[in-house]
Design an enzyme around this catalytic site. Structure first.
Site, PDB file in Angstrom:
ATOM      1  N   LYS A 195      80.937  37.825  58.937  1.00 41.85           N
ATOM      2  CA  LYS A 195      81.515  37.404  57.337  1.00 41.85           C
ATOM      3  C   LYS A 195      79.775  37.892  56.584  1.00 41.85           C
ATOM      4  CE  LYS A 195      84.391  33.613  57.311  1.00 41.85           C
ATOM      5  NZ  LYS A 195      85.018  33.956  56.972  1.00 41.85           N
TER       6      LYS A 195
ATOM      7  N   ARG B 294      94.062  32.089  63.516  1.00 45.52           N
ATOM      8  CA  ARG B 294      94.990  32.494  64.068  1.00 45.52           C
ATOM      9  C   ARG B 294      95.058  32.195  65.319  1.00 45.52           C
ATOM     10  NH1 ARG B 294      96.230  36.867  59.828  1.00 45.52           N
ATOM     11  NH2 ARG B 294      94.544  35.332  58.346  1.00 45.52           N
TER      12      ARG B 294
HETATM   13  N1  BES Z   1      87.423  29.927  58.753  1.00 48.43           N
HETATM   14  C1  BES Z   1      87.876  31.470  57.551  1.00 48.43           C
HETATM   15  C2  BES Z   1      88.974  30.718  56.230  1.00 48.43           C
HETATM   16  C3  BES Z   1      88.736  30.544  55.213  1.00 48.43           C
HETATM   17  C4  BES Z   1      87.812  30.769  53.939  1.00 48.43           C
HETATM   18  C5  BES Z   1      87.812  28.468  54.679  1.00 48.43           C
HETATM   19  C6  BES Z   1      86.763  30.537  53.281  1.00 48.43           C
HETATM   20  C7  BES Z   1      87.554  28.321  54.136  1.00 48.43           C
HETATM   21  C8  BES Z   1      86.843  29.278  52.938  1.00 48.43           C
HETATM   22  C9  BES Z   1      89.038  32.411  58.016  1.00 48.43           C
HETATM   23  O1  BES Z   1      88.859  32.599  59.799  1.00 48.43           O
HETATM   24  C10 BES Z   1      88.617  33.944  58.028  1.00 48.43           C
HETATM   25  O2  BES Z   1      88.153  34.033  57.922  1.00 48.43           O
HETATM   26  N2  BES Z   1      89.778  34.639  57.202  1.00 48.43           N
HETATM   27  C11 BES Z   1      89.838  35.820  57.376  1.00 48.43           C
HETATM   28  C12 BES Z   1      91.055  36.288  57.190  1.00 48.43           C
HETATM   29  C13 BES Z   1      91.527  37.707  57.230  1.00 48.43           C
HETATM   30  C14 BES Z   1      89.487  38.672  58.441  1.00 48.43           C
HETATM   31  C15 BES Z   1      92.804  39.046  57.711  1.00 48.43           C
HETATM   32  C16 BES Z   1      90.121  35.647  55.269  1.00 48.43           C
HETATM   33  O3  BES Z   1      90.631  34.672  54.502  1.00 48.43           O
HETATM   34  O4  BES Z   1      89.424  36.581  54.547  1.00 48.43           O
HETATM   35 ZN    ZN Z   2      87.181  33.565  59.916  1.00 50.51          ZN
END
Ligand code: BES
Ligand code: ZN
Ligand code: ZN
Length: 472
Positions: free
Chosen positions: A247, A321
């Protein structure tokens, strides 16, 4: 803060302060002074008249939200004083109709989290008195339930707010054990050897680079003659760095909150026996930390889930997921004749973009059940909106080399494609019984909102309890 429900006339109770919830200042004795102080009866406007020892708080609507926000605002003012007791002064009918909102709003609104402050705010024991001339059995029950529900929400908030150095999968399992002990629940926890043995390669891969062992937690509440069986599954990412698909720095902050789904499940399990519901409830949490390292799972890996389906990893940040896939399979393999299977996850940023940060996205295959869940969420004081699956989005999670890809080929509809990914791990007999709650928005908001603090809110707890309480 202690909240008392007293069967007494207001005049018979001594309280240091009076709290007046007002829709308008017309007709009030203090109208002139309130006007001079620029007080208007709007949400979150509050004033303390120290001479008369009255807190006036604005309220725009006499519904759950309006009342809960008003009392929370007043309580914060009360908490900032050294007075020991306060009493709500309002019409008996208004108090009775809004007892749940008053109790929950007061309790949730007075929540603070100062675990990491070196100087703790001095906490004096304060009391809030709610006086009714007549307290029926039903009102007494509503009162007690609301106290317990708010406690469960606050417990969830505490866990969510705890930092990843203090709250990793083993700690989450310990918390679950404490809850089980207190509430007389069955408690089982499994480590990585079990995950491997069971072919839960999808979940197991996510935690591989972490120094903390992944844990699969399973709590069970099983009353005699249970009339329904419900399974609650939570994403318990105690930290989500994104993994090798790391991230960006600004997005990583707050990712201690990626365990919110799991914490909500534990919060619900902590109160279930106190509510005395005749429902068998299973709480399952996939507690994992998503980190980087030489042993990390990678984009390009293909993982095999417990149900035999293969998953192409194209982004290690879409890890929730992967954990849930195996937890869903585990639940359905272990528990037969399920009536409802619900999962809770801070699954996608897309859900926050789509419905805003205060609302949970509700997904599934059963439109009626989705509607029912949304309506119970609203009745409980939470916000939720139904998001629709469709055949075209479903095609975007196909993979060339595996059964399915962990990310979609489109930038759009990310909350829904994540929900549809999970649908691959719902067995045919449970398709209509499943609901996916994407709580990525409301679970953790970095500014206070209404009766919610900055940080963890306990999203998912009240809506689920409202659903369970009304199960027939
Ligand atoms: N934990 C995150 C989602 C999230 C984002 C929760 C902001 C709370 C606040 C999740 O694991 C994630 O990173 N999802 C990605 C998915 C993408 C790579 C398809 C996302 O939402 O960017
Ligand atoms: Zn994530
Ligand atoms: Zn995540």
């Amino acid at each position: 803060m202690k909240i008392n429900l007293l069967e007494k006339k207001i005049s018979e109770v001594n309280s240091d302060i009076e709290i007046l919830i007002v829709n308008s200042i017309e007709g009030l004795n203090e109208k002139e002074i309130l006007e001079n102080l620029n007080f208007n009866a709007k949400d979150e406007s509050v004033i303390f008249l120290s001479e008369s020892k009255k807190i006036f708080v604005g309220c725009e609507s006499n519904d759950y939200d309006g009342i809960a926000i008003a009392i929370a605002t007043a309580i914060k003012k009360f908490n900032s004083t050294k007075f020991k007791s306060a009493m709500i002064k309002a019409d008996e009918i208004i108090l009775k109709q809004n007892l749940k909102a008053l109790v929950e709003g007061a309790s949730l609104g007075s929540y603070t989290f100062d675990k990491y402050k070196s100087k703790k705010a001095k906490k004096i024991k304060q009391k809030l008195n709610i006086c009714l001339e007549e307290v029926s059995k039903d009102l007494e029950k509503t009162f007690k339930e609301s106290i317990e529900i708010a406690k469960a929400v606050n417990k969830t908030r505490d866990m969510v707010n705890t930092i990843p150095a203090d709250f990793y999968p083993k700690v989450m399992a310990k918390e679950a054990k404490k809850i089980a002990k207190k509430s007389n629940l069955k408690y089982v926890v499994y480590g990585e050897d079990y995950l491997e043995e069971q072919g839960m390669n999808s979940m197991n891969s996510v935690g591989r680079a972490s120094i903390h062992e992944s844990k699969l937690i399973h709590l069970t509440y099983k009353p005699k003659n249970a009339k329904k069986k419900i399974v609650l599954i939570g994403k318990g990412l105690t930290y989500d760095s994104g993994g090798l698909s790391l991230k960006p720095a600004d997005f990583m902050v707050t990712m201690k909150s990626d365990k919110s789904g799991g914490c909500a499940v534990l919060g619900i399990m902590s109160v279930i026996s106190k509510l005395g519901l005749d429902i068998e409830v299973h709480g399952i949490v996939g507690a994992v930390e998503n980190m980087i390292g030489g042993d990390a799972f990678k984009p390009d890996d293909v993982l095999k889930a417990k149900n035999g389906k293969t998953i192409e990893v194209r982004n290690t940040d879409a890890e929730g997921r992967l954990v849930l896939a195996d937890c869903l399979c585990y639940a359905q393999d272990e528990i037969k004749d399920i009536d409802y299977i619900f999962d809770y996850a801070t699954l996608t940023g897309a859900c926050v973009v789509g419905v805003g940060e205060y609302t949970t996205g509700i997904m599934g295959n059963n439109e009626k059940l989705k509607e029912e869940v949304v309506s119970k969420a609203i009745a409980s004081g939470e916000y939720a909106a139904s998001l629709p699956f469709n055949r075209y989005l479903k095609k975007t999670i196909k993979s060339e080399i595996a059964d399915i890809s962990n990310i979609a080929s489109t930038r759009y509809g990310g909350a829904i494609t994540a929900g549809m990914f999970l649908d691959n791990f719902i067995y045919d007999e449970n398709k209509e019984k499943w609901i996916h709650f994407d709580i990525a928005g409301p679970a953790y908001v970095e500014k206070a909102w209404g009766y919610n603090p900055c940080g963890g809110s306990g999203a998912g707890v009240r809506m689920t309890l409202e659903f369970l309480k009304n199960l027939k």
